[in-house]
Design a protein around this motif. Structure first.
Motif, mmCIF file in Angstrom:
data_model
loop_
_atom_site.group_PDB
_atom_site.id
_atom_site.type_symbol
_atom_site.label_atom_id
_atom_site.label_comp_id
_atom_site.label_asym_id
_atom_site.label_seq_id
_atom_site.Cartn_x
_atom_site.Cartn_y
_atom_site.Cartn_z
ATOM 1 N N GLY A 187 0.827 -1.209 0.000
ATOM 2 C CA GLY A 187 0.000 0.000 0.000
ATOM 3 C C GLY A 187 0.858 1.254 0.000
ATOM 4 N N THR A 188 0.431 2.242 0.768
ATOM 5 C CA THR A 188 1.064 3.563 0.726
ATOM 6 C C THR A 188 1.699 3.880 2.083
ATOM 7 O OG1 THR A 188 -0.832 4.162 -0.635
ATOM 8 C CG2 THR A 188 0.619 5.952 0.041
ATOM 9 N N GLY A 242 4.460 11.111 6.889
ATOM 10 C CA GLY A 242 5.828 11.589 7.115
ATOM 11 C C GLY A 242 6.824 10.908 6.197
ATOM 12 N N LEU A 243 6.734 9.591 6.114
ATOM 13 C CA LEU A 243 7.642 8.837 5.249
ATOM 14 C C LEU A 243 7.353 9.132 3.781
ATOM 15 C CD1 LEU A 243 9.877 6.728 4.910
ATOM 16 C CD2 LEU A 243 8.116 4.956 4.992
ATOM 17 N N LYS A 244 6.081 9.285 3.445
ATOM 18 C CA LYS A 244 5.719 9.551 2.041
ATOM 19 C C LYS A 244 6.346 10.862 1.577
ATOM 20 C CE LYS A 244 1.960 9.693 -1.277
ATOM 21 N NZ LYS A 244 2.508 10.877 -1.956
ATOM 22 N N LYS A 245 6.318 11.848 2.447
ATOM 23 C CA LYS A 245 6.901 13.141 2.101
ATOM 24 C C LYS A 245 8.406 12.994 1.847
ATOM 25 C CE LYS A 245 7.025 17.785 3.911
ATOM 26 N NZ LYS A 245 7.192 18.433 5.212
ATOM 27 N N HIS A 271 12.946 12.607 -1.983
ATOM 28 C CA HIS A 271 14.223 12.021 -2.365
ATOM 29 C C HIS A 271 14.158 11.176 -3.631
ATOM 30 C CE1 HIS A 271 15.151 13.060 1.884
ATOM 31 N NE2 HIS A 271 16.312 13.338 1.344
ATOM 32 N N PHE A 272 12.993 10.629 -3.937
ATOM 33 C CA PHE A 272 12.912 9.719 -5.090
ATOM 34 C C PHE A 272 11.880 10.172 -6.125
ATOM 35 C CE2 PHE A 272 14.043 7.094 -1.337
ATOM 36 C CZ PHE A 272 15.334 6.736 -1.717
ATOM 37 N N GLY A 273 11.169 11.260 -5.855
ATOM 38 C CA GLY A 273 10.168 11.717 -6.814
ATOM 39 C C GLY A 273 8.911 10.870 -6.822
ATOM 40 N N GLY A 274 8.606 10.216 -5.699
ATOM 41 C CA GLY A 274 7.348 9.472 -5.603
ATOM 42 C C GLY A 274 7.555 8.026 -5.178
ATOM 43 N N VAL A 275 6.480 7.444 -4.659
ATOM 44 C CA VAL A 275 6.553 6.077 -4.136
ATOM 45 C C VAL A 275 6.839 5.082 -5.255
ATOM 46 C CG1 VAL A 275 5.245 4.244 -2.978
ATOM 47 C CG2 VAL A 275 5.064 6.597 -2.155
ATOM 48 N N GLU A 276 6.179 5.248 -6.417
ATOM 49 C CA GLU A 276 6.389 4.311 -7.532
ATOM 50 C C GLU A 276 7.862 4.293 -7.941
ATOM 51 O OE1 GLU A 276 4.509 1.942 -8.928
ATOM 52 O OE2 GLU A 276 3.212 2.529 -7.249
ATOM 53 N N SER A 277 8.452 5.471 -8.002
ATOM 54 C CA SER A 277 9.838 5.514 -8.451
ATOM 55 C C SER A 277 10.775 4.956 -7.364
ATOM 56 C CB SER A 277 10.169 6.917 -8.952
ATOM 57 O OG SER A 277 11.124 7.525 -8.182
ATOM 58 N N PHE A 278 10.413 5.147 -6.085
ATOM 59 C CA PHE A 278 11.182 4.481 -5.019
ATOM 60 C C PHE A 278 11.102 2.964 -5.158
ATOM 61 C CE2 PHE A 278 10.530 2.123 -1.035
ATOM 62 C CZ PHE A 278 11.869 2.017 -0.662
ATOM 63 N N LEU A 279 9.882 2.448 -5.375
ATOM 64 C CA LEU A 279 9.715 0.982 -5.469
ATOM 65 C C LEU A 279 10.539 0.417 -6.621
ATOM 66 C CD1 LEU A 279 5.869 0.714 -4.729
ATOM 67 C CD2 LEU A 279 7.749 0.051 -3.193
ATOM 68 N N LYS A 280 10.595 1.175 -7.724
ATOM 69 C CA LYS A 280 11.388 0.709 -8.863
ATOM 70 C C LYS A 280 12.879 0.695 -8.506
ATOM 71 C CE LYS A 280 12.326 1.276 -13.746
ATOM 72 N NZ LYS A 280 13.764 1.013 -13.499
ATOM 73 N N ARG A 281 13.345 1.735 -7.799
ATOM 74 C CA ARG A 281 14.755 1.779 -7.376
ATOM 75 C C ARG A 281 15.069 0.586 -6.467
ATOM 76 N NH1 ARG A 281 16.227 7.417 -7.649
ATOM 77 N NH2 ARG A 281 17.997 7.190 -6.257
ATOM 78 N N ALA A 286 4.891 -5.183 -3.076
ATOM 79 C CA ALA A 286 3.469 -4.861 -3.281
ATOM 80 C C ALA A 286 2.595 -5.314 -2.126
ATOM 81 C CB ALA A 286 2.983 -5.500 -4.585
ATOM 82 N N GLU A 287 2.938 -6.434 -1.490
ATOM 83 C CA GLU A 287 2.000 -7.068 -0.548
ATOM 84 C C GLU A 287 2.488 -7.113 0.897
ATOM 85 O OE1 GLU A 287 -0.805 -7.948 -1.838
ATOM 86 O OE2 GLU A 287 -0.309 -8.060 -3.979
#
Ligand code: MN3
Length: 205
Positions: free
Chosen positions: A87-88, A92-95, A100-110, A180-181
């Protein structure tokens, strides 16, 4: 001795269908416990028996380092996952991740790239440095970001024993499921909050 096995924070079957009970049982009872047994027998009756696990990790080398770091890394890995994770992240962590990574999706890809790009056995990490900057990295074998003065926030075990019974050679499929899970955003956020609390001079994250 200042430390012992921490219990697995959930049942063997709690991460199914993503990670099987069989994998978790072998991984915790045989691999993790095996590193602890090796460490205890190597340091008993030595000055290291009075050190914390973290002290051993930053000071020791060779077999003692490998066993100590693998004990710490596994404790941290179990807590980096949870049933019904993913999930999301919390706000605080999302910010911090957005910054630092330009979004959660791009963090997950890294994170996936670090996990699948690690040649051979090792670990993928989300860490924070002493300025409070986040980065994604991988380490080989037992190596741990604490050795570089970095603070781990999350990890994924990419040794084959973490996934081979479930997905055989498909490390990417295993990493996708963890991200993802199972990923435990609350654990990562608590680790980041602890860092900023311990070091109030850090810029707001
Ligand atoms: Mn392992």
């Amino acid at each position: 001795m200042k430390f012992d096995m921490k219990p697995l924070p959930y049942d063997y079957g709690a991460l199914e269908p993503h990670i099987s009970a069989r994998t978790l049982q072998f991984h915790y009872d045989k691999h993790h416990q095996g590193y602890m047994n090796k460490l205890k027998s190597a340091i008993q009756d030595t000055p290291q028996a009075d050190q914390s696990l973290e002290e051993i990790i930053v000071r020791a080398d060779g077999g003692v380092f490998n066993s100590a770091a693998q004990v710490w890394n596994h404790d941290f890995y179990w807590r980096s996952m949870m049933p019904n994770g993913g999930g999301t992240p919390g706000s605080g962590l999302k910010k911090a991740i957005d910054n630092h990574f330009g979004g959660v999706e791009s963090f997950l890809k890294r994170m996936k790239d670090a996990a699948t790009g690690q040649f051979g056995s090792g670990w993928a990490w989300l860490v924070a440095d002493n300025e409070g900057d986040l980065k994604v990295m991988s380490t080989s074998d037992a190596k741990n970001p604490l050795q570089q003065g970095l603070t781990p926030l999350l990890t994924i075990d990419v040794w084959e024993h973490a996934y081979y019974l479930d997905t055989q050679n498909d490390r990417g499929g295993y990493v996708d499921k963890v991200l993802a899970e199972l990923i435990n955003w609350d654990f990562a956020e608590a680790n980041l909050e602890k860092l900023t609390k311990d070091k109030p001079v850090l810029k707001a994250v």
